[in-house]
Motif scaffolding. Structure first.
Motif, PDB file in Angstrom:
ATOM      1  N   LYS A   3       0.935  -0.846  -0.067  1.00 58.35           N
ATOM      2  CA  LYS A   3      -0.249   0.180   0.145  1.00 58.35           C
ATOM      3  C   LYS A   3       0.705   1.004  -0.048  1.00 58.35           C
ATOM      4  O   LYS A   3       1.921   1.593   0.596  1.00 58.35           O
ATOM      5  CB  LYS A   3      -1.038   0.263   0.967  1.00 58.35           C
ATOM      6  CG  LYS A   3      -1.566   1.122   1.616  1.00 58.35           C
ATOM      7  CD  LYS A   3      -2.414   1.021   1.916  1.00 58.35           C
ATOM      8  CE  LYS A   3      -4.186   2.485   2.234  1.00 58.35           C
ATOM      9  NZ  LYS A   3      -4.513   1.881   3.092  1.00 58.35           N
ATOM     10  N   SER A   5       0.984   5.171  -0.307  1.00 58.26           N
ATOM     11  CA  SER A   5       0.238   6.921   0.060  1.00 58.26           C
ATOM     12  C   SER A   5       0.953   8.225   0.039  1.00 58.26           C
ATOM     13  O   SER A   5       1.667   8.378   0.460  1.00 58.26           O
ATOM     14  CB  SER A   5      -1.185   6.869   1.153  1.00 58.26           C
ATOM     15  OG  SER A   5      -1.366   5.111   1.312  1.00 58.26           O
ATOM     16  N   GLU A  24      -2.156   0.450  -4.675  1.00 61.08           N
ATOM     17  CA  GLU A  24      -2.194  -0.595  -3.711  1.00 61.08           C
ATOM     18  C   GLU A  24      -1.728  -1.339  -4.656  1.00 61.08           C
ATOM     19  O   GLU A  24      -2.188  -2.564  -5.776  1.00 61.08           O
ATOM     20  CB  GLU A  24      -3.388  -0.877  -2.814  1.00 61.08           C
ATOM     21  CG  GLU A  24      -4.193  -0.080  -1.835  1.00 61.08           C
ATOM     22  CD  GLU A  24      -5.095  -0.319  -1.348  1.00 61.08           C
ATOM     23  OE1 GLU A  24      -5.860  -1.273  -1.137  1.00 61.08           O
ATOM     24  OE2 GLU A  24      -5.366   0.669  -0.593  1.00 61.08           O
ATOM     25  N   THR A  58       3.847   7.339   2.592  1.00 62.25           N
ATOM     26  CA  THR A  58       4.251   6.416   3.443  1.00 62.25           C
ATOM     27  C   THR A  58       4.865   5.124   2.342  1.00 62.25           C
ATOM     28  O   THR A  58       3.902   5.147   1.539  1.00 62.25           O
ATOM     29  CB  THR A  58       2.938   6.118   3.942  1.00 62.25           C
ATOM     30  OG1 THR A  58       1.779   6.042   3.729  1.00 62.25           O
ATOM     31  CG2 THR A  58       3.259   7.417   5.484  1.00 62.25           C
ATOM     32  N   GLU A  60       3.842   0.764   2.539  1.00 56.18           N
ATOM     33  CA  GLU A  60       3.381  -0.602   3.461  1.00 56.18           C
ATOM     34  C   GLU A  60       3.255  -1.944   3.052  1.00 56.18           C
ATOM     35  O   GLU A  60       2.551  -1.936   1.647  1.00 56.18           O
ATOM     36  CB  GLU A  60       1.774   0.105   4.671  1.00 56.18           C
ATOM     37  CG  GLU A  60       2.139   1.292   6.012  1.00 56.18           C
ATOM     38  CD  GLU A  60       0.383   1.368   6.068  1.00 56.18           C
ATOM     39  OE1 GLU A  60       0.036   0.336   5.941  1.00 56.18           O
ATOM     40  OE2 GLU A  60       0.299   2.447   6.396  1.00 56.18           O
ATOM     41  N   ASN A  62       1.866  -5.595   4.141  1.00 57.01           N
ATOM     42  CA  ASN A  62       1.726  -6.757   5.208  1.00 57.01           C
ATOM     43  C   ASN A  62       1.753  -5.612   6.421  1.00 57.01           C
ATOM     44  O   ASN A  62       1.834  -6.434   7.563  1.00 57.01           O
ATOM     45  CB  ASN A  62       2.031  -7.873   5.296  1.00 57.01           C
ATOM     46  CG  ASN A  62       1.759  -8.719   3.733  1.00 57.01           C
ATOM     47  OD1 ASN A  62       0.981  -8.205   2.747  1.00 57.01           O
ATOM     48  ND2 ASN A  62       3.657  -9.154   3.134  1.00 57.01           N
ATOM     49  N   GLY A  63       1.340  -4.472   6.208  1.00 51.31           N
ATOM     50  CA  GLY A  63       1.387  -3.897   7.818  1.00 51.31           C
ATOM     51  C   GLY A  63       2.483  -3.200   8.328  1.00 51.31           C
ATOM     52  O   GLY A  63       2.505  -2.165   9.309  1.00 51.31           O
ATOM     53  N   LEU A  64       3.499  -3.454   7.418  1.00 52.97           N
ATOM     54  CA  LEU A  64       4.913  -2.998   7.765  1.00 52.97           C
ATOM     55  C   LEU A  64       4.851  -1.450   7.403  1.00 52.97           C
ATOM     56  O   LEU A  64       5.090  -1.529   5.912  1.00 52.97           O
ATOM     57  CB  LEU A  64       6.055  -3.974   7.549  1.00 52.97           C
ATOM     58  CG  LEU A  64       6.999  -3.454   8.598  1.00 52.97           C
ATOM     59  CD1 LEU A  64       7.522  -3.069   9.979  1.00 52.97           C
ATOM     60  CD2 LEU A  64       8.267  -4.357   8.227  1.00 52.97           C
ATOM     61  N   THR A  65       5.132  -0.409   7.983  1.00 52.74           N
ATOM     62  CA  THR A  65       5.379   0.494   7.297  1.00 52.74           C
ATOM     63  C   THR A  65       7.169   1.290   6.664  1.00 52.74           C
ATOM     64  O   THR A  65       7.582   1.104   7.508  1.00 52.74           O
ATOM     65  CB  THR A  65       4.822   1.790   8.823  1.00 52.74           C
ATOM     66  OG1 THR A  65       4.007   1.652   8.383  1.00 52.74           O
ATOM     67  CG2 THR A  65       5.310   3.182   7.589  1.00 52.74           C
ATOM     68  N   LEU A  66       7.139   0.491   5.929  1.00 51.12           N
ATOM     69  CA  LEU A  66       9.022   0.485   5.280  1.00 51.12           C
ATOM     70  C   LEU A  66       9.463   2.142   5.078  1.00 51.12           C
ATOM     71  O   LEU A  66      10.598   1.785   5.621  1.00 51.12           O
ATOM     72  CB  LEU A  66       9.003   0.379   3.847  1.00 51.12           C
ATOM     73  CG  LEU A  66       8.017  -1.635   3.145  1.00 51.12           C
ATOM     74  CD1 LEU A  66       8.205  -2.006   1.905  1.00 51.12           C
ATOM     75  CD2 LEU A  66       8.805  -2.319   4.613  1.00 51.12           C
ATOM     76  N   THR A  67       8.577   2.799   5.233  1.00 57.82           N
ATOM     77  CA  THR A  67       9.129   4.462   5.449  1.00 57.82           C
ATOM     78  C   THR A  67       9.719   5.088   7.091  1.00 57.82           C
ATOM     79  O   THR A  67      10.389   5.779   6.871  1.00 57.82           O
ATOM     80  CB  THR A  67       7.629   5.444   4.491  1.00 57.82           C
ATOM     81  OG1 THR A  67       6.674   5.138   5.080  1.00 57.82           O
ATOM     82  CG2 THR A  67       8.176   5.111   2.808  1.00 57.82           C
ATOM     83  N   ASP A  68       9.522   4.453   7.611  1.00 60.29           N
ATOM     84  CA  ASP A  68       9.490   4.271   8.901  1.00 60.29           C
ATOM     85  C   ASP A  68      10.485   3.294   9.857  1.00 60.29           C
ATOM     86  O   ASP A  68      11.444   4.410  10.046  1.00 60.29           O
ATOM     87  CB  ASP A  68       8.095   4.107  10.435  1.00 60.29           C
ATOM     88  CG  ASP A  68       7.315   4.749   9.864  1.00 60.29           C
ATOM     89  OD1 ASP A  68       7.682   5.582   9.178  1.00 60.29           O
ATOM     90  OD2 ASP A  68       5.866   4.621  10.294  1.00 60.29           O
TER      91      ASP A  68
END
Length: 264
Positions: A3, A5, A24, A58, A60, A62-68
């Motif tokens: 995903k 955004s 997505e 952002t 993501e 599978n729910g993990l925010t890669l950009t963080d």
């Protein structure tokens, strides 16, 4: 599920290369990205695996925010993003097995990788995957002795050895002849189904995108201006995506032979 955004990428003080992208990609779907040179296709893929740092937005997986993520957490996350390259990115002097095992480097202690002491389970898995794509008999052959299609299959297996949650492919057929290109596209489609693996492909050949992918995303000047099933990609949509690009450079060749009935 991937995903994205409001993704923006800007180099220095220049105009953004990516301008607020939303996208997505669900599991076991093959999505192609098309567009003229400079549309931002390759930059998008490199932002996803963080080879290029996004300016904002952002991403993501599978729910993990890669950009963080940073440091060790980012390196761990990259193991789950398989990458297939136009130029194969193999080490020519190494064997097929050694190139394939480089997909496990993120999981092994440095000393094991340096000494090429691969775990038995990794060797077994490599043979299984090489058998699946038809290159197991080349396991001990040097990479520079292979044809382009064989080298790309090594690249596919190397990516699968990472146990990825998504496959990214940057022009995977651009260096191949038409027949081999079709085989590689069919292979990626089949593997997506077998492993419930989303595949995102940056591709120049629109005919192959229409034949072998479930959805086409059209980009122009850093924006997504088309996102639909292949049948919806009509002349008007093509003219909008490739405005000003000569027809012969649009990758609209019709010489794609259906290969769905045969195993890639």
């Amino acid at each position: 599920m991937l995903k994205i955004s409001q993704l923006v990428k800007r180099y220095g003080n220049g105009a953004p290369v990516l301008k607020g992208l939303d996208l997505e990609v669900p599991g076991d779907s093959v999505v192609s990205i098309i567009g003229a040179s400079g549309a931002g296709k390759s930059t998008l893929l490199r932002c996803i695996n963080r080879l290029v740092e996004p300016s904002s937005g952002t991403i993501e997986l599978n729910g993990l925010t890669l950009t963080d993520l940073k440091g060790a957490k980012l390196r761990a996350a990259r193991r789950r993003i398989g990458m297939i390259f136009q130029g194969f990115n193999l080490v020519d002097r190494l064997t097929v097995m050694e190139n394939v095992q480089s997909g496990r480097l993120g999981y092994l202690p440095l000393w094991r990788a340096a000494m090429r002491r691969y775990p038995k389970e990794d060797i077994r898995r490599a043979y299984e995957l090489m058998e699946r794509v038809g290159i197991a008999h080349y396991a001990n052959k040097r990479a520079d002795e292979l044809s382009g299609g064989e080298r790309q299959r090594v690249g596919v297996v190397r990516a699968l050895m990472q146990e990825p949650e998504i496959l990214l492919a940057d022009e995977p057929t651009a260096s191949l002849d038409p027949k081999t290109s079709e085989q590689i596209m069919e292979l990626l489609r089949a593997l997506s189904r077998e492993f419930s693996l989303p595949v995102l492909i940056n591709i120049h050949n629109v005919a192959e995108a229409k034949q072998y992918t479930d959805r086409i995303v059209g980009m122009r000047y850093g924006r997504i201006i088309f996102d639909a099933e292949p049948d919806a990609l009509d002349k008007d949509a093509m003219d909008e995506i490739y405005a000003g690009v000569p027809a012969e450079e649009r990758g609209e060749t019709d010489n794609v032979t259906p290969l769905r009935a045969q195993k890639a």
